[in-house]
Each structure stands twice: as structure tokens, then as C-alpha cells.
Design a protein around this motif. Sequence first.
Motif, PDB file in Angstrom:
ATOM      1  N   ILE A 110       0.834  -1.199   0.000  1.00 47.42           N
ATOM      2  CA  ILE A 110       0.000   0.000   0.000  1.00 47.42           C
ATOM      3  C   ILE A 110       0.869   1.249   0.000  1.00 47.42           C
ATOM      4  CG2 ILE A 110      -0.151   0.069   2.518  1.00 47.42           C
ATOM      5  CD1 ILE A 110      -3.055   1.047   2.189  1.00 47.42           C
ATOM      6  N   THR A 112       0.564   5.520   0.679  1.00 47.68           N
ATOM      7  CA  THR A 112      -0.325   6.511   1.281  1.00 47.68           C
ATOM      8  C   THR A 112       0.245   7.909   1.073  1.00 47.68           C
ATOM      9  OG1 THR A 112      -0.973   4.940   3.005  1.00 47.68           O
ATOM     10  CG2 THR A 112      -1.451   7.267   3.405  1.00 47.68           C
ATOM     11  N   ASN A 114      -0.114  11.719   2.385  1.00 46.64           N
ATOM     12  CA  ASN A 114      -0.646  12.557   3.457  1.00 46.64           C
ATOM     13  C   ASN A 114      -0.415  14.025   3.125  1.00 46.64           C
ATOM     14  OD1 ASN A 114      -1.387  10.624   5.811  1.00 46.64           O
ATOM     15  ND2 ASN A 114       0.615   9.900   5.128  1.00 46.64           N
ATOM     16  N   PHE A 295      -5.677  12.404   3.643  1.00 43.90           N
ATOM     17  CA  PHE A 295      -4.836  11.335   3.123  1.00 43.90           C
ATOM     18  C   PHE A 295      -5.588  10.573   2.052  1.00 43.90           C
ATOM     19  CE2 PHE A 295      -7.399   9.086   6.190  1.00 43.90           C
ATOM     20  CZ  PHE A 295      -7.594   7.831   5.629  1.00 43.90           C
ATOM     21  N   ASN A 297      -4.905   6.677  -0.055  1.00 51.65           N
ATOM     22  CA  ASN A 297      -3.984   5.562  -0.242  1.00 51.65           C
ATOM     23  C   ASN A 297      -4.518   4.611  -1.308  1.00 51.65           C
ATOM     24  OD1 ASN A 297      -5.845   3.730   0.910  1.00 51.65           O
ATOM     25  ND2 ASN A 297      -4.998   4.026   2.964  1.00 51.65           N
ATOM     26  N   SER A 320      -8.515   1.319  -2.449  1.00 47.66           N
ATOM     27  CA  SER A 320      -8.118   2.720  -2.313  1.00 47.66           C
ATOM     28  C   SER A 320      -9.032   3.378  -1.295  1.00 47.66           C
ATOM     29  CB  SER A 320      -8.213   3.439  -3.662  1.00 47.66           C
ATOM     30  OG  SER A 320      -7.766   4.773  -3.542  1.00 47.66           O
TER      31      SER A 320
END
Length: 447
Positions: A110, A112, A114, A295, A297, A320
Amino acid sequence: MKHPLSLLLTLCFTSWLFSQETPNNFSLQEAIDFALENNRAAKNAVRDIEAAEKQKWETTASGLPQINGAVDYQNWLKQQVSLLPAEIAGGTPGTFVPVTFSPKQSVNAIATLNQLLFDGSYIVGLQSAKVYLEISENAKTKTDLEVRQAVINAYGNVLLAEENLQIVNKNIEVLEKNLNETTKIFENGLAEEESVEQLQITLTGLESYLNNVERLKDLSYKMFNITLGIDLNESLVLTDNLETLTLQNISLELLEADENIENSIDYQIAKNQEVSKELLLKLEKSNFLPSLNAFVNAGYSGYGEKFNFANNNQEWYGSSLLGVSMSIPIFSSGMRSAATQRAQIDLEIAKEDLTETEQQLKFQIANAKSNYRFALEEYENKRQNLNLSERIEQKNQTKFFEGIASSFDLRQAQTQLYTAQQEYLQAMFDVIANKAELETILNTVNY
């Protein structure tokens, strides 16, 4: 493979290049320029600015998009089971069937992103990073001023020792000649033994003083080398002389220089401290505000009873997620309020320190001007005294050999001359040193 002769020539050439890095001859200005590049404190001040620039970008980047990735691999050594009612599968009601809901092994990858949307402390942090850079730059300016002043003092001390050594050697040479002549006169019965003894006492004192001057000269060179940032025992030649530098440092205009203390680097540093405390107060106040972050991801997951994740037929399942989070400070039992009040007190202290710095600088400037003016007056006074002392000593020397003056009178005139010589040398050094001190306080130096 290189020929041995070629290798030897290469080594010799490299050695020659390294030997050229540090010049052997220095005028005062050349010494200042060299020290500003090579003095260890000056080099560290440059590094502090570089670190402050990195700190500024580090703070700025903390509020920019951040992307992080993670890969997790799991292998159930003993799979966890769940119990389902047996009647779902046609079993006896009231009983349960153990089942596992996932394969034994799994891989999850994964990424991510931010993004900070709002945070009061971040805004204050950006301002603080800018001030931190200004503090480092002002510290570098102060260091350069101090290095310059240290070089001038060290250079002057070396010249003082060199000039002193020449004068003492010359005095010893003259005194030895007088002693030899007086000894011959005494041996012929035309002079008293006391005359020889008086000259011998003076000569012994000068020889002892000469030894001390030679030691001081060696220490002065070592101190000069340290100030330049080179090896302690490096052999150097100073191309300026004390009298020329003294004349170059006579500046009556400097006594009338603008006394605007805001130009002083010490004032600017104190002002930086006040601004820093203001920002710390803002930081504590910002802790009462909420912060907002977002965020997003995306990732893939794969499952299997065996480790077949590298196979082309492995199935991967994408996912997602988008989210926003807000942190709202509600109650801290008075902790944030106390921190804000403490920051306010620190700001008041910084303001008082700035006022104190202003008053101290006004006094330091007035004192430095007074010292410089006195040094100029003393230089002229000691120059005239030296001329008079030389004439008096010469007259007494003539009278002594003519039998008119006593050996005590000659010794007194010689001692007066030696004192006048030392005072004149010191007066020249004081002109140079006091001008450097005044320039440092006023921050009127152009590198």
C-alpha cells in the motif's frame, strides 16, 4: 603500470601543490582574508548557516505532500478459526462448525499520500525557520568581526615582539660597546670601577629581558597561526610593519562615526532573540487551534495457501481510501494556558534584554571612542617622549665619556630610553587594537 620515475614526479608535484595552499607571507589584510576562510570558528559559522538553510527546508517540507509505502507479508503458523452455526451447512442446530476465512499466506502492498491542510504550529514553524536562518547569519557576521579583531591583535603582537627584539638587540650592542670602552678606561686608571659595574648591571638586565622577548615572539607567532587556522608551528613572514600600520589606522573620522546602535551586530542578535520569543508565544497560542489533515492511499493484496506471489497467475485485489481527519483540542487541565503564560513572560524578559543591550552598546561605543582617542593622543605623546629620551641618553653618554656625567646618570638615562621605547611600541599597538575594537562594535568593517 606507471614508471617509478613518473610516480615519483607525480608525488613531488602533489606535495608541491599542498605546500602552496598556505602562503608564507602575509600583509595584515591578507591575513584577515585568509582567516575568514580558514579560521575554525569562521568555518563552523558557515556550516551553521548551511544547517539553518537545511532546517528551513525541513520545516517547509513537513507541510508538503508526504508519500509513504508499506509492504506486509503474513504467514499463519497456526490459522485462526471462527465458529459458524452448523445449521447453516445443514448441521445440527445449536452446534458450531470451525472455519477459516482467509488463506494461510497473504501479501499487502500500500502507498499513502498525506497532506497537511491546516496547522497553526506549521505556520509558526515556517516563520521560526526564517528567523533561525537570520540568527545563524548574524552569528556568522559576529564571528567574522571577532576573527578579524583577533587577527589584527595577533598580527600586532607579532610585530610588537619583532620590533621589540630588534630594539633590545640594538641596545645590547650599544651597551656592550660602552662597557668595553669603559672597562679599558678603568684598566688604565681613568675611571672608577662603579662605572663598569653600573653598565654591567644594565647589560645583565637587558640580556634577561631579551630572552623573555624571544619567548614572547615565539608565542605570538603560535597565537597568530591558531587565529589563521593553520598549523601551530607553520613558519610565516609578516610583510607589514608596526609604524606603517599605525599610520594607516589613524582615522579621526571614525571618532565622528554614526552611533546608530541598530547597525551593531549585538543589537541585531538581541532583536533576533526577541522575535524568537514572539514566535514561541505564537506557537503556544496555536496549540488552541484545531489541525486538519487529509490522506489518500492505494494498494493491492494477494492471498494463497503457498508462497506463489511471484507467479504470473497470482491474483491481486486492489483497494483505495480517501480520508480527512481533524484534531480539536478541548481540555488540557490548564497546561496550554500555563505554557502560553510562560511564553509571554519569556517575551517580556527578551524585551528587557534588548533594552539592556541598547544601553550597554551606547556605553561600549562611547568607551571605545574614548579609548581610541586616548590611544591616538598617547601615540603622539610617546613618539615625542622617545625623541627626547634618545637625545637625553645620547647627551649623557657623551658627558659620561668626557667625565662630566656619572655612571649613575648614564644608567638612569638609558633606563629612561628603554622605557620610552617600550611605551612607544605599545602606543602604536594600542592605536591599531583600539581602532579594531571600535570598528567591531560599530560594525563598520567592509571585508
